[in-house]
Design a protein around this motif. Sequence first.
Motif, mmCIF file in Angstrom:
data_model
loop_
_atom_site.group_PDB
_atom_site.id
_atom_site.type_symbol
_atom_site.label_atom_id
_atom_site.label_comp_id
_atom_site.label_asym_id
_atom_site.label_seq_id
_atom_site.Cartn_x
_atom_site.Cartn_y
_atom_site.Cartn_z
ATOM 1 N N GLN A 226 0.820 -1.205 0.000
ATOM 2 C CA GLN A 226 0.000 0.000 0.000
ATOM 3 C C GLN A 226 0.862 1.266 0.000
ATOM 4 O O GLN A 226 0.546 2.244 -0.689
ATOM 5 C CB GLN A 226 -0.946 -0.005 1.209
ATOM 6 C CG GLN A 226 -1.988 -1.107 1.180
ATOM 7 C CD GLN A 226 -2.806 -1.083 -0.119
ATOM 8 O OE1 GLN A 226 -3.318 -0.031 -0.533
ATOM 9 N NE2 GLN A 226 -2.915 -2.244 -0.756
ATOM 10 N N THR A 227 1.945 1.243 0.763
ATOM 11 C CA THR A 227 2.833 2.415 0.802
ATOM 12 C C THR A 227 3.514 2.617 -0.538
ATOM 13 O O THR A 227 3.663 3.757 -1.013
ATOM 14 C CB THR A 227 3.882 2.247 1.927
ATOM 15 O OG1 THR A 227 3.208 2.101 3.178
ATOM 16 C CG2 THR A 227 4.815 3.445 1.994
ATOM 17 N N ARG A 230 1.170 4.240 -2.869
ATOM 18 C CA ARG A 230 0.972 5.653 -2.541
ATOM 19 C C ARG A 230 2.156 6.497 -3.008
ATOM 20 O O ARG A 230 1.984 7.661 -3.385
ATOM 21 C CB ARG A 230 0.765 5.824 -1.035
ATOM 22 C CG ARG A 230 -0.512 5.172 -0.521
ATOM 23 C CD ARG A 230 -0.690 5.435 0.946
ATOM 24 N NE ARG A 230 -1.009 6.853 1.183
ATOM 25 C CZ ARG A 230 -1.118 7.383 2.395
ATOM 26 N NH1 ARG A 230 -0.924 6.619 3.467
ATOM 27 N NH2 ARG A 230 -1.417 8.655 2.528
ATOM 28 N N THR A 231 3.351 5.924 -2.967
ATOM 29 C CA THR A 231 4.527 6.673 -3.442
ATOM 30 C C THR A 231 4.695 6.552 -4.944
ATOM 31 O O THR A 231 5.636 7.128 -5.513
ATOM 32 C CB THR A 231 5.816 6.153 -2.747
ATOM 33 O OG1 THR A 231 6.013 4.779 -3.093
ATOM 34 C CG2 THR A 231 5.740 6.323 -1.249
ATOM 35 N N GLU A 232 3.817 5.773 -5.576
ATOM 36 C CA GLU A 232 3.818 5.536 -7.022
ATOM 37 C C GLU A 232 5.049 4.748 -7.490
ATOM 38 O O GLU A 232 5.403 4.763 -8.673
ATOM 39 C CB GLU A 232 3.715 6.865 -7.799
ATOM 40 C CG GLU A 232 2.436 7.620 -7.501
ATOM 41 C CD GLU A 232 2.312 8.901 -8.314
ATOM 42 O OE1 GLU A 232 3.280 9.246 -9.035
ATOM 43 O OE2 GLU A 232 1.262 9.547 -8.244
ATOM 44 N N ASP A 271 4.071 7.045 5.362
ATOM 45 C CA ASP A 271 2.650 7.372 5.195
ATOM 46 C C ASP A 271 2.330 8.739 5.802
ATOM 47 O O ASP A 271 1.599 9.552 5.207
ATOM 48 C CB ASP A 271 1.779 6.300 5.856
ATOM 49 C CG ASP A 271 1.915 4.937 5.195
ATOM 50 O OD1 ASP A 271 2.330 4.890 4.018
ATOM 51 O OD2 ASP A 271 1.626 3.919 5.859
ATOM 52 N N GLN A 275 0.942 12.164 3.926
ATOM 53 C CA GLN A 275 -0.294 12.839 4.344
ATOM 54 C C GLN A 275 -0.075 14.312 4.632
ATOM 55 O O GLN A 275 -0.972 15.152 4.415
ATOM 56 C CB GLN A 275 -0.862 12.157 5.599
ATOM 57 C CG GLN A 275 -1.423 10.768 5.329
ATOM 58 C CD GLN A 275 -1.810 10.055 6.614
ATOM 59 O OE1 GLN A 275 -1.574 10.567 7.723
ATOM 60 N NE2 GLN A 275 -2.441 8.891 6.475
#
Length: 278
Positions: A226-227, A230-232, A271, A275
């Motif tokens: 998931q991380t 999120r960082t692509e 994360d 955010q």
Amino acid sequence: MKDETSKLVLSSEQFADTINIVLLRTTHPGNVGAVARAMKNMGLKRLQLVAPEFNKLVPEDEAYARAAGAEDILSSANTCATIDEAIADCQLVIGASARSRKLPWPLMNPRDCAEFIIEKASQPQTAKPSVQVAILFGQEASGLSNDELYRCHYHVNIPASPTYSSLNLAMAVQVICYELRMAFLALAPEEAKHLMAPVLNPMSTGWDEALANVAEVEGFLSHLEQTLIRTEFHDPNKPRQLMARLRRLFQRAHLDQMEVNILRGILSSIDKYIQQKP
């Protein structure tokens, strides 16, 4: 059923009292000190000096400086005038030699020699060892003479590189004493358990943290995926086996519980940073 009373044993005290390191015609006190240190490192204590080419060992000389904690071995070392005096009470005499002889003599490498010595020195439980062993080392520059080697039941040769096979006296003693200790520890599994058992990962006895269970590792891998999304760094639509390879990496590592917690803490910090980005 095997008779346990017939099992061969050798205590640390018997090991130390059985094996005599005998140095012949040593020229430099410092080498004697280094030998004493090598012996004590490996649990041996009986040192004999045959016709050393110096007056005597005194606390002020280099021998005590190089002994570095093995001064007791130097203080109790026995000085003899002849090889006969040094080996008179021994039943097994082995000479260390780096030179080949025209007359072949029973010859062993250090590992086989050590196992042979420990087997001969070991006795059934409750019995005292009946064999005294002398291991002879010659003068630094010339080694043992032919006559001295002929006094030995066996010879031991350290298989050093043929391009440079000359070992310092203390180094040669250290090699032999190390092999003796390893052979002794192999015969005394209870005593050797904590000394010889490898500690490689959390599955090994002695590791400081418990091995992470499947649920803990799976939680970390899910968090990691998931991380990375999120960082692509990771595109689930074009996975390129990324997560499979990362799974293989971390499963191969056998993570412990603390390591999983640290890794998840790192991911949580990433994360949080994402955010907080504007």
